[in-house]
Design a protein around this motif. Structure first.
Motif, short mmCIF file in Angstrom:
data_model
loop_
_atom_site.label_atom_id
_atom_site.label_comp_id
_atom_site.label_asym_id
_atom_site.label_seq_id
_atom_site.Cartn_x
_atom_site.Cartn_y
_atom_site.Cartn_z
N LYS A 226 0.82 -1.22 0.00
CA LYS A 226 0.00 0.00 0.00
C LYS A 226 0.85 1.26 0.00
CE LYS A 226 -0.94 1.29 4.74
NZ LYS A 226 -0.43 0.44 5.78
N TYR A 230 -0.08 4.24 -2.55
CA TYR A 230 -0.44 5.62 -2.21
C TYR A 230 0.58 6.64 -2.71
CZ TYR A 230 -4.41 3.84 0.33
OH TYR A 230 -5.59 3.22 0.64
N LEU A 236 -3.60 4.86 -7.74
CA LEU A 236 -4.69 5.23 -6.82
C LEU A 236 -5.95 5.62 -7.57
CD1 LEU A 236 -5.45 5.94 -3.83
CD2 LEU A 236 -4.59 8.22 -4.29
N GLU A 328 -2.60 -3.48 -1.61
CA GLU A 328 -3.77 -3.14 -2.41
C GLU A 328 -3.91 -4.21 -3.48
OE1 GLU A 328 -6.16 -0.73 -2.39
OE2 GLU A 328 -5.37 0.07 -0.50
#
Ligand code: ADP
Ligand code: MG
Length: 716
Positions: A226, A230, A236, A328
């Motif tokens: 993640k 980000y 994203l 993610e």
């Protein structure tokens, strides 16, 4: 970027471990679903029976049943901690939508009581205009209804702070038009059932059991830490990298596929599977995929409708659980350029509780004859509706995948495997050949040797492959709802079965002894008309593209080329004839998909400009300034300094600036036209990327702002 790397390396699992010894998979399976067995336990016998008639035989729901079911469902949900219920529905975006209502109603004396009526179970009323409707609903005529889908089990979704009862529903407008993906799936299943029965009846199986289409979707996905996600505005917001030079090592060693699964990823998979098990989703398979950081999960097949809902849950749970493990989950079709993209192989067949799988070749010639009719009907359907099948897998994301040498080409073809291909080859010439290794094909089907289950090799390059007892549609994108592809397959096969049944019924005219001769004639006709769709070779090869062209097969390479097939007169007629989608409903879908394509490109163009201007360009000129300063300083001291690197950086900075200007111009009108998006905006974006990726290879590593491919793919 450096702190993202440090954070990723310092990952420490905080998710509490699963109690896998005390709570085995069998004990948790379905614990959060209002399954048939729960219903059987909690509903009065007559009510349960009536409900099963609706679920299993497709009979109309008795409205008096609903109140009783609602009350039992509410009690069950409240025991599971639920305070709210939601009608879950599936809008044309391909996602999942929900609106939550509390069970609590004031009693008038200052207290509250949990209530849930049959009407609340059966029907909800969300705003119909806030989802893409392709013009069916305007903001001032917002009324839309969600209607309980009895055939798909309700379930409980948990959150650390509460749980919610989720009821799968269809979503229609006040005027009765389908605003969602579920309604047409149900309608197409009904159409398929009706036509399949006509065929089985000809073969002496006059049964009542619902012939359902079945689906087993394999889902590919990527996982990234993640911290990198980000630090990457493109991942994203667009779900894919719009920048990024190839890593020094990619997938060329083939060392990831089926390799050992990294521990953190395995922990994640265990939890995903457990969660899905609890929701009654029968997860079966997990493995590494071809690209580094890429994986696959697949459930056991279920009826098309339930499989579709469960597929949506799979994507939801993948994304949710990944976060718990500091990752993610990317379901975009092409998150990383130069590496394999992700697809969703939709395994499809049809069958009933009485007749079993109708695409199973079976062991006796009699079964084989019926099987061959079903198989030929599928071949004919794919041939007749190549354009439609291509259109239902068209999206901005999937365009990056179809046709690259890793996914099936944009050309539809059917792979049969050598044995079955040989059978059809003989049928072509009337079935009189005698050279089959096990018997002859005289009157073809009657004496046809039993086909082995694995009657052929596997072929990974075919978009539509027969795999022993089902077809596998491989061109579907990883981010798709499988509803669209299933609606298309169910409906085109229904039409083909209708065609076959009509011909056979007329030829047989009540005299069963004429059946085999008529089947033979029909199969020969079909294979001669539609056989050019069969291809057993390498779908990735140049030669296939050339040959497909000479065979006259469609090759719609991009979404703007593919989508208009939805508006073709024969497609409109097909969907209205079988009452799957009215002309207006079909148009609304076309408009929605066009709009989504353009919106996707617009967002990506905006992101490309923003990242290029505010992240890449500043990094490039900082490095340029360092080089220039070094050069000036050294020259001032009388040293010579080779300006090669500075020249190169300066050239690339200019290339970057120019390409950004071009992209700004290309996208100035807001990207509203599909063809322009595809032919002008996307190439302009690519030029910005090219300049940036070249800079990435030369700019000082500590100045580079975006996590690199190497970091995203190999730090796990
Ligand atoms: P592979 O990777 O070898 O193609 P997998 O085992 O990953 O195969 O997936 C095959 C999928 O096909 C599974 O979801 C399986 O349940 C499904 N499948 C098997 N039989 C049928 C059928 N009759 N109808 C639909 N899907 C089926
Ligand atoms: Mg497969």
């Amino acid at each position: 970027r450096q702190s993202a790397i440090a954070a990723a390396l310092g990952f420490n699992q905080s998710a509490p471990p699963i109690e896998f010894m005390t709570k085995t998979p069998e004990t948790v399976f379905g614990e959060n679903t209002f399954s048939k067995s729960v219903m059987k336990k909690r509903l009065p016998k007559a009510i349960y029976k009536s409900l099963m008639q609706t679920i299993e035989a497709g009979e109309k729901l008795d409205p008096t049943v609903a109140d009783v079911v609602a009350s039992a469902m509410k009690d069950w949900a409240i025991e599971k901690g639920a305070t709210h219920y939601t009608h879950v529905f599936y809008p044309l975006t391909g996602g999942t939508a929900e609106k939550h209502d509390s069970f609590m109603a004031p009693t008038g004396d200052g207290g509250t009581l949990a209530e849930f009526s049959g009407k609340e179970l059966c029907q909800g009323e969300p705003d119909g205009s806030s989802f893409p409707t392709g013009g069916i609903r305007q903001t001032h005529e917002a009324r839309g209804y969600t209607i309980w889908d009895v055939t798909s089990p309700s379930y409980i979704l948990e959150n650390p702070n509460g749980t919610t009862l989720c009821i799968p529903t269809a979503f229609v407008s006040w005027t009765g038009e389908a605003l969602d993906k579920k309604t047409p799936v149900l309608r197409s299943m009904k159409a398929l059932d009706a036509q399949a029965h006509r065929i089985t009846k000809l073969f002496g199986h006059d049964t009542k059991a619902f012939v359902a289409s079945t689906a087993g979707p394999e889902q590919e996905y990527f996982l990234v830490d993640k911290n990198f996600y980000y630090a990457r505005p493109d991942l994203l917001t667009a779900g894919r990298t719009l920048f990024g030079a190839a890593a020094p090592k990619g997938q060329e060693f083939d060392d990831h596929y089926f390799g050992a699964i990294p521990d953190r990823v395995l922990s994640f998979m265990f939890e995903v599977e457990r969660e899905l098990f609890r929701l009654g989703v029968p997860i079966k398979t997990r493995h590494n995929e071809v690209a580094p950081g890429q994986y696959e999960v697949a459930p056991i097949f279920e009826t098309a409708n339930v499989a579709t809902d469960h597929q949506q849950l799979i994507m939801l749970v993948l994304k949710k659980v990944a976060k718990k493990y500091g990752m993610e989950c990317l379901t975009h079709e092409k998150p990383f350029a130069g590496l394999n993209g992700s697809g969703k192989h939709v395994n499809w067949s049809l069958g009933s509780s009485e007749l079993g799988n109708l695409l199973d070749p079976g062991d006796t010639p009699h079964e084989n004859a019926q099987f061959l009719v079903f198989c030929a009907a599928v071949i004919r359907a794919v041939y007749k509706h190549q354009g439609l099948l291509r259109a239902v897998v068209a999206s901005a994301g999937n365009d990056h995948r179809l046709g690259a040498n890793e996914a099936p080409p944009a050309i539809l073809s059917v792979f049969l495997g050598s044995q079955l291909a040989d059978v059809f080859e003989q049928i072509k010439t009337g079935g009189a050949s005698s050279s089959m290794p096990r018997g002859t094909l005289e009157v073809g089907v009657d004496t046809l040797p039993p086909l082995a289950k694995d009657a052929g090799d596997r072929n990974r390059t075919s978009p539509f492959a027969f795999t022993g007892n089902r077809f596998e549609f491989r061109a579907v994108g990883s981010n798709f709802s499988i509803a669209g592809p299933l609606v298309a397959m169910n409906t085109i096969v229904a039409e083909s079965l209708d065609y076959c049944a009509t011909k056979l019924e007329a030829a047989v005219a009540g005299d069963a002894s004429k059946l085999h001769g008529s089947v033979q004639k029909l199969l020969t006709e079909i294979i001669n008309e539609c056989g050019s769709i069969i291809f057993n070779g390498n779908g990735y090869s140049e030669e296939w593209h050339a040959e497909a062209a000479t065979r006259g097969l469609l090759n719609n390479k991009t979404t703007p080329e593919a989508l208009p097939a939805l508006m073709a007169p024969e497609v409109k007629e097909l969907f209205s004839k079988y009452q799957v989608l009215s002309e207006r409903e079909l148009e609304s879908r076309y408009e929605t998909y066009v709009e989504q394509y353009c919106m996707t490109v617009r967002v990506e163009a905006n992101l490309t400009k923003k990242i290029a201007r505010t992240m890449i360009f500043p990094a490039a000129i900082r490095y340029q300034r360092e080089l220039a300063a070094t050069c000036t300083n050294l020259q001032a001291l009388g040293y010579e300094f080779d300006t090669k690197t500075l020249d190169k950086v300066t050239g690339l900075v200019k290339e970057l600036q120019d390409s950004i200007t071009d992209l700004a111009e290309a996208s100035a009108d807001g990207c509203e036209e599909m063809v322009k998006c595809c032919e002008v905006v996307l190439p302009a974006m690519l030029r910005v990327r090219e300049a940036s990726d070249k800079l990435e290879a030369i700019v000082a590593d500590d100045l580079w702002p975006l996590p690199t491919y190497q970091e995203m793919l190999f730090i796990k």
